[in-house]
Design an enzyme around this catalytic site. Structure first.
Site, PDB file in Angstrom:
ATOM      1  NE  ARG A   1      37.980  30.919  52.618  1.00  0.00           N
ATOM      2  CZ  ARG A   1      37.060  30.673  51.654  1.00  0.00           C
ATOM      3  NH1 ARG A   1      37.137  29.240  50.980  1.00  0.00           N
ATOM      4  NH2 ARG A   1      36.101  31.224  51.051  1.00  0.00           N
TER       5      ARG A   1
ATOM      6  CD  GLU B   1      33.891  40.116  47.324  1.00  0.00           C
ATOM      7  OE1 GLU B   1      34.143  38.926  48.378  1.00  0.00           O
ATOM      8  OE2 GLU B   1      34.490  40.837  46.922  1.00  0.00           O
TER       9      GLU B   1
HETATM   10  P1  AMP Z   1      29.958  37.765  52.126  1.00  0.00           P
HETATM   11  O1  AMP Z   1      28.327  36.987  52.375  1.00  0.00           O
HETATM   12  O2  AMP Z   1      29.887  38.271  50.920  1.00  0.00           O
HETATM   13  O3  AMP Z   1      30.127  38.345  53.365  1.00  0.00           O
HETATM   14  O4  AMP Z   1      31.047  36.484  52.021  1.00  0.00           O
HETATM   15  C1  AMP Z   1      31.302  35.757  53.007  1.00  0.00           C
HETATM   16  C2  AMP Z   1      31.998  34.383  52.654  1.00  0.00           C
HETATM   17  O5  AMP Z   1      32.454  34.416  51.440  1.00  0.00           O
HETATM   18  C3  AMP Z   1      32.802  33.925  53.702  1.00  0.00           C
HETATM   19  O6  AMP Z   1      32.485  32.678  54.118  1.00  0.00           O
HETATM   20  C4  AMP Z   1      34.296  34.005  53.015  1.00  0.00           C
HETATM   21  O7  AMP Z   1      34.897  32.821  53.016  1.00  0.00           O
HETATM   22  C5  AMP Z   1      33.892  33.887  51.414  1.00  0.00           C
HETATM   23  N1  AMP Z   1      34.644  35.149  50.929  1.00  0.00           N
HETATM   24  C6  AMP Z   1      33.902  36.334  50.408  1.00  0.00           C
HETATM   25  N2  AMP Z   1      34.602  37.317  49.828  1.00  0.00           N
HETATM   26  C7  AMP Z   1      36.162  36.724  50.024  1.00  0.00           C
HETATM   27  C8  AMP Z   1      37.166  37.062  49.699  1.00  0.00           C
HETATM   28  N3  AMP Z   1      37.482  38.251  49.155  1.00  0.00           N
HETATM   29  N4  AMP Z   1      38.244  36.441  50.069  1.00  0.00           N
HETATM   30  C9  AMP Z   1      38.066  35.205  50.657  1.00  0.00           C
HETATM   31  N5  AMP Z   1      36.836  34.941  50.923  1.00  0.00           N
HETATM   32  C10 AMP Z   1      35.737  35.330  50.760  1.00  0.00           C
END
Ligand code: AMP
Length: 170
Positions: A58, A95
């Site tokens: 995305r 996450e």
């Molecule tokens: P992080 O490594 O936890 O910061 O996760 C970031 C990546 O996971 C990004 O590429 C986001 O597109 C996706 N992502 C994580 N949590 C969400 C969420 N709650 N909603 C949408 N995309 C998320």
């Protein structure tokens, strides 16, 4: 225009307990997309950018638009096994799970000024791994630029020391 109206919350996707921020309503609307692009560009200001690095998948949508506007190259960071040429890799925690990401070895030249872009900064694990990939190739990170930050997950702390900016904060 309130961009929050174009972000759809999906409960328990892709796993129970995750509130997924769906940007497809935003992408579906050309006026909102153009407005969002202007807001992302405002975060960058007049800073010179050589390459915009977008994180799969995305992050690609606005990273390519930003690259065109900034007259910079676009570089994809992808999930394992998707890039056809020689790559460098980093593992990271999500996450919801863990994975690793890859970038082409020749995508960034030493000293290139880099804008890193993704749609959501959540825990910051992906962005941190992306920063490491960029710096391994000698890139200089000018800004970590996001559509939105989920502040309660403290992603900003994981990439402390960088200029972290987003259009929306939750
Ligand atoms: P992080 O490594 O936890 O910061 O996760 C970031 C990546 O996971 C990004 O590429 C986001 O597109 C996706 N992502 C994580 N949590 C969400 C969420 N709650 N909603 C949408 N995309 C998320």
């Amino acid at each position: 225009m309130n961009l929050e109206n174009y972000i759809r919350d999906i409960n328990d996707f892709p796993k129970p307990g995750i509130l997924f921020k769906d940007i497809t309503p935003l992408l579906n609307n050309p006026i909102a997309t153009a407005f969002c692009l202007e807001k992302l560009l405002e975060l960058v200001g007049e800073q010179k950018i050589d390459k915009v690095v977008g994180i799969e998948s995305r992050g690609f949508f606005f990273a390519t638009l930003l690259a065109q506007k900034l007259q910079a190259g676009f570089v994809p960071i992808r999930k394992p096994g998707k890039l056809p040429y020689q790559t460098i890799k980093k593992s990271y925690a999500l996450e919801y799970g863990s994975d690793h990401i890859e970038m082409h070895l020749d995508a960034i030249k030493k000293g290139d000024k880099i804008l890193l872009h993704d749609d959501v900064l959540a825990t910051g694990g992906t962005a941190k791994a992306a920063c490491e990939l960029i710096e391994d190739l000698g890139g200089i990170i000018v800004q970590c630029n996001f559509l939105m930050q989920l502040n309660f997950l403290n992603g900003k702390e994981k990439i402390a020391g960088y200029d972290v900016k987003s259009v929306l904060n939750y």
